[in-house]
Design a protein around this motif. Structure first.
Motif, PDB file in Angstrom:
ATOM      1  N   GLN A 281       0.821  -1.228   0.000  1.00 29.07           N
ATOM      2  CA  GLN A 281       0.000   0.000   0.000  1.00 29.07           C
ATOM      3  C   GLN A 281       0.849   1.269   0.000  1.00 29.07           C
ATOM      4  O   GLN A 281       0.306   2.359  -0.157  1.00 29.07           O
ATOM      5  CB  GLN A 281      -0.978   0.021   1.187  1.00 29.07           C
ATOM      6  N   GLU A 282       2.164   1.128   0.183  1.00 25.14           N
ATOM      7  CA  GLU A 282       2.991   2.324   0.305  1.00 25.14           C
ATOM      8  C   GLU A 282       3.486   2.809  -1.046  1.00 25.14           C
ATOM      9  O   GLU A 282       3.753   2.013  -1.942  1.00 25.14           O
ATOM     10  CB  GLU A 282       4.175   2.027   1.241  1.00 25.14           C
ATOM     11  N   LYS A 283       3.604   4.157  -1.160  1.00 21.27           N
ATOM     12  CA  LYS A 283       4.074   4.755  -2.422  1.00 21.27           C
ATOM     13  C   LYS A 283       5.555   4.500  -2.602  1.00 21.27           C
ATOM     14  O   LYS A 283       6.311   4.477  -1.641  1.00 21.27           O
ATOM     15  CB  LYS A 283       3.860   6.275  -2.378  1.00 21.27           C
ATOM     16  N   ARG A 284       5.977   4.341  -3.864  1.00 25.52           N
ATOM     17  CA  ARG A 284       7.402   4.264  -4.200  1.00 25.52           C
ATOM     18  C   ARG A 284       8.036   5.641  -4.085  1.00 25.52           C
ATOM     19  O   ARG A 284       7.370   6.657  -4.339  1.00 25.52           O
ATOM     20  CB  ARG A 284       7.541   3.892  -5.667  1.00 25.52           C
ATOM     21  N   LEU A 285       9.312   5.687  -3.764  1.00 29.59           N
ATOM     22  CA  LEU A 285      10.046   6.949  -3.834  1.00 29.59           C
ATOM     23  C   LEU A 285      10.551   7.133  -5.260  1.00 29.59           C
ATOM     24  O   LEU A 285      11.400   6.370  -5.730  1.00 29.59           O
ATOM     25  CB  LEU A 285      11.235   6.938  -2.856  1.00 29.59           C
ATOM     26  N   ASN A 286       9.997   8.123  -5.959  1.00 29.85           N
ATOM     27  CA  ASN A 286      10.470   8.472  -7.305  1.00 29.85           C
ATOM     28  C   ASN A 286      11.204   9.800  -7.198  1.00 29.85           C
ATOM     29  O   ASN A 286      10.576  10.863  -7.144  1.00 29.85           O
ATOM     30  CB  ASN A 286       9.295   8.602  -8.278  1.00 29.85           C
ATOM     31  N   LEU A 287      12.516   9.738  -7.149  1.00 22.70           N
ATOM     32  CA  LEU A 287      13.283  10.970  -6.927  1.00 22.70           C
ATOM     33  C   LEU A 287      13.085  11.977  -8.057  1.00 22.70           C
ATOM     34  O   LEU A 287      13.120  13.188  -7.824  1.00 22.70           O
ATOM     35  CB  LEU A 287      14.770  10.640  -6.737  1.00 22.70           C
ATOM     36  N   TRP A 288      12.839  11.482  -9.258  1.00 23.69           N
ATOM     37  CA  TRP A 288      12.643  12.413 -10.370  1.00 23.69           C
ATOM     38  C   TRP A 288      11.404  13.283 -10.166  1.00 23.69           C
ATOM     39  O   TRP A 288      11.322  14.408 -10.649  1.00 23.69           O
ATOM     40  CB  TRP A 288      12.599  11.672 -11.712  1.00 23.69           C
ATOM     41  N   GLU A 289      10.419  12.781  -9.410  1.00 19.79           N
ATOM     42  CA  GLU A 289       9.215  13.599  -9.144  1.00 19.79           C
ATOM     43  C   GLU A 289       9.571  14.801  -8.273  1.00 19.79           C
ATOM     44  O   GLU A 289       8.965  15.861  -8.351  1.00 19.79           O
ATOM     45  CB  GLU A 289       8.157  12.769  -8.416  1.00 19.79           C
ATOM     46  N   LEU A 290      10.555  14.593  -7.373  1.00 21.73           N
ATOM     47  CA  LEU A 290      10.966  15.665  -6.465  1.00 21.73           C
ATOM     48  C   LEU A 290      11.949  16.616  -7.129  1.00 21.73           C
ATOM     49  O   LEU A 290      11.933  17.819  -6.870  1.00 21.73           O
ATOM     50  CB  LEU A 290      11.625  15.062  -5.213  1.00 21.73           C
ATOM     51  N   GLY A 291      12.803  16.071  -7.957  1.00 24.08           N
ATOM     52  CA  GLY A 291      13.792  16.913  -8.643  1.00 24.08           C
ATOM     53  C   GLY A 291      14.969  17.254  -7.775  1.00 24.08           C
ATOM     54  O   GLY A 291      16.111  17.003  -8.123  1.00 24.08           O
ATOM     55  N   ALA A 292      14.707  17.829  -6.570  1.00 24.34           N
ATOM     56  CA  ALA A 292      15.815  18.233  -5.693  1.00 24.34           C
ATOM     57  C   ALA A 292      15.463  17.945  -4.241  1.00 24.34           C
ATOM     58  O   ALA A 292      14.287  17.955  -3.858  1.00 24.34           O
ATOM     59  CB  ALA A 292      16.081  19.717  -5.866  1.00 24.34           C
ATOM     60  N   LEU A 293      16.492  17.704  -3.457  1.00 27.03           N
ATOM     61  CA  LEU A 293      16.339  17.581  -2.007  1.00 27.03           C
ATOM     62  C   LEU A 293      17.128  18.730  -1.384  1.00 27.03           C
ATOM     63  O   LEU A 293      18.194  19.086  -1.880  1.00 27.03           O
ATOM     64  CB  LEU A 293      16.896  16.238  -1.518  1.00 27.03           C
TER      65      LEU A 293
END
Ligand SMILES: NC(=O)C1=CN([C@@H]2O[C@H](COP(=O)(O)OP(=O)(O)OC[C@H]3O[C@@H](n4cnc5c(N)ncnc54)[C@H](OP(=O)(O)O)[C@@H]3O)[C@@H](O)[C@H]2O)C=CC1
Ligand SMILES: CC(=O)[C@@H](O)[C@H](O)COP(=O)(O)O
Ligand SMILES: [Mn+2]
Length: 385
Positions: A281-293
């Motif tokens: 049920q948990e979302k994947r971490l898609n770093l490209w969606e965030l772009g930057a940390l």
């Protein structure tokens, strides 16, 4: 099948623990649970999981609950009930997700009973880390962190040489008021404090996150859990709450654990450790969606509680118990709109200044200091109005 006792079953961590149990019914069962007053939220869990023992906050709630659950369910109340849940003979593991320093005694009792423990209740280690970790070692009990940062650190240590750790770096979201000036902090409301940017949590910890006291409590928690001196524990603002914390080693390699901000992950890791179960049920971490940390230094001029916690931790003895009790009581007054946001840190500072430290406090000392500090804070708040 791992048989669980759950303290704080109706809370944010408690209900998310049930989400995990529901996802893996073949892995976990519930033999005992506790909650405070929220009968409506507790009933479906009691009917679905049929625990042998339920404990509630007081006798009034016990009487209300009695006719609503099967007579085979034993009902207890108060601290005795929490301890019986924590040490139930049929349970293999305690999940301690009750709120506040009331969680300390059940943790100690579970250690004495040789139970595996998943610890969300950070107040246990803040108030009496020296007693808890001594007994954990002596009894050879497994104590697993649930707090997301500590789970991240624990995961980043797996398979590594613990003697080669040079630094822990605990990330902080910055809380609801991360970008406000000191002046703007004077008039913030309870409603605004409760709007955490990334996590959905209980009210008290959400306010702690906004004062940065949560990070302070977590520094003390990390000190005890991982046996690392305060000088080697850093904090850093990371507004996205994606990097949940980091461990630096002697060779300057830094290992971190990342993921979307969800307590399901650390809760499940503690429950299933050392196995890793699926979490569909948990979302994947898609770093490209965030772009930057983003990362920035903590501003301890605007948020004083983090420094108070470092100071209290370094002083040690009974001081962290005073920090915690004053904070719990002050946050309660803030939530009930009796004091302003910045008065939380004033009250904590005053309690710390007035405290005569006991260097190696016993459980009895800590309980007495906890009560006395809360009383002091209440008296000061009364004198404000
Ligand atoms: N929420 C989170 O994401 C995280 C929480 N934590 C820690 O986990 C612990 C729980 O936090 P959280 O779940 O947010 O808190 P909540 O306020 O959501 O839940 C607290 C739970 O404790 C119960 N409770 C409160 N007081 C008593 C009492 N006197 N006797 C018996 N039960 C009581 C409540 O019962 P009821 O509501 O029925 O009255 C509820 O089940 C805290 O120590 C917190 O710092 C750590 C990391 C993350
Ligand atoms: C989810 C969790 O572990 C909380 O303790 C969280 O860390 C709060 O966020 P901040 O204190 O970083 O705002
Ligand atoms: Mn945390």
């Amino acid at each position: 099948m791992k048989r669980l006792s759950i303290l704080g079953a109706t809370g944010s961590i408690g209900t998310q623990t049930f989400d995990i149990i529901g996802t893996h019914p073949e892995e976990f069962s519930v033999v005992a649970l506790s909650f405070g007053e929220n009968i409506e939220r507790a009933l479906p869990y009691i009917h679905q999981y049929r625990p042998k023992l339920v404990s509630v906050k007081n006798d009034r709630i016990k009487e209300r609950l009695r006719p609503l659950v099967p007579s085979s369910v034993k009902i207890l109340a108060g601290i005795e009930g929490l301890i019986e849940v924590a040490t139930h003979p049929d349970s293999d593991m305690l999940i301690n997700a009750v709120l506040g320093s009331i969680g300390l005694e059940p943790t100690l009792a579970a250690i004495e009973a040789g139970k595996m423990i998943g610890l969300a209740n950070k107040e246990t280690l803040v108030t009496a880390g020296h007693l808890v970790m001594e007994r954990v070692k002596e009894k050879g009990v497994t104590l697993l962190p649930i707090d997301s940062e500590h789970s991240a650190i624990f995961q980043s240590m797996q398979g590594q040489d613990k003697k080669a750790i040079s630094r822990l770096i605990i990330t902080a979201s910055g809380g609801s008021f991360r970008d406000l000036s000191r002046d703007e902090l004077k008039n913030v409301s309870v409603e605004d404090a409760l709007k955490h940017p990334n996590w959905s949590m209980g009210a008290k910890i959400t306010v702690d996150s906004a004062t940065l006291m949560n990070k302070g409590l977590e520094v003390i928690e990390a000190h005890w859990l991982f046996n690392i001196p305060y000088e080697k524990i850093d904090t850093i603002i990371h507004k996205e709450s994606i990097v949940h914390s980091l461990v630096e080693y002697h060779d300057k390699s830094v290992i971190a654990q990342l993921g979307v901000p969800s307590m399901h992950v650390p809760i499940q890791y503690a429950l299933s450790y050392p196995k890793r179960l699926e979490l569909p049920q948990e979302k994947r971490l898609n770093l490209w969606e965030l772009g930057a940390l983003h990362f920035e230094k903590v501003d301890t001029e605007r948020f004083k509680c983090l420094d108070f916690a470092y100071q209290a931790g370094k002083l040690g003895g009974s001081t962290p118990a005073v920090l915690n009790a004053a904070n719990e009581q002050a946050v309660d007054h803030f939530l009930n709109k009796r004091i302003s946001f910045l008065q939380i840190e004033d009250l904590v500072e005053r309690a710390l200044n007035e405290h005569q430290m006991v260097s190696n406090p016993t459980l009895e000392d800590i309980k007495e200091i906890d009560i006395r500090t809360r009383q002091q804070v209440n008296d000061w708040v009364k004198s404000y109005v």
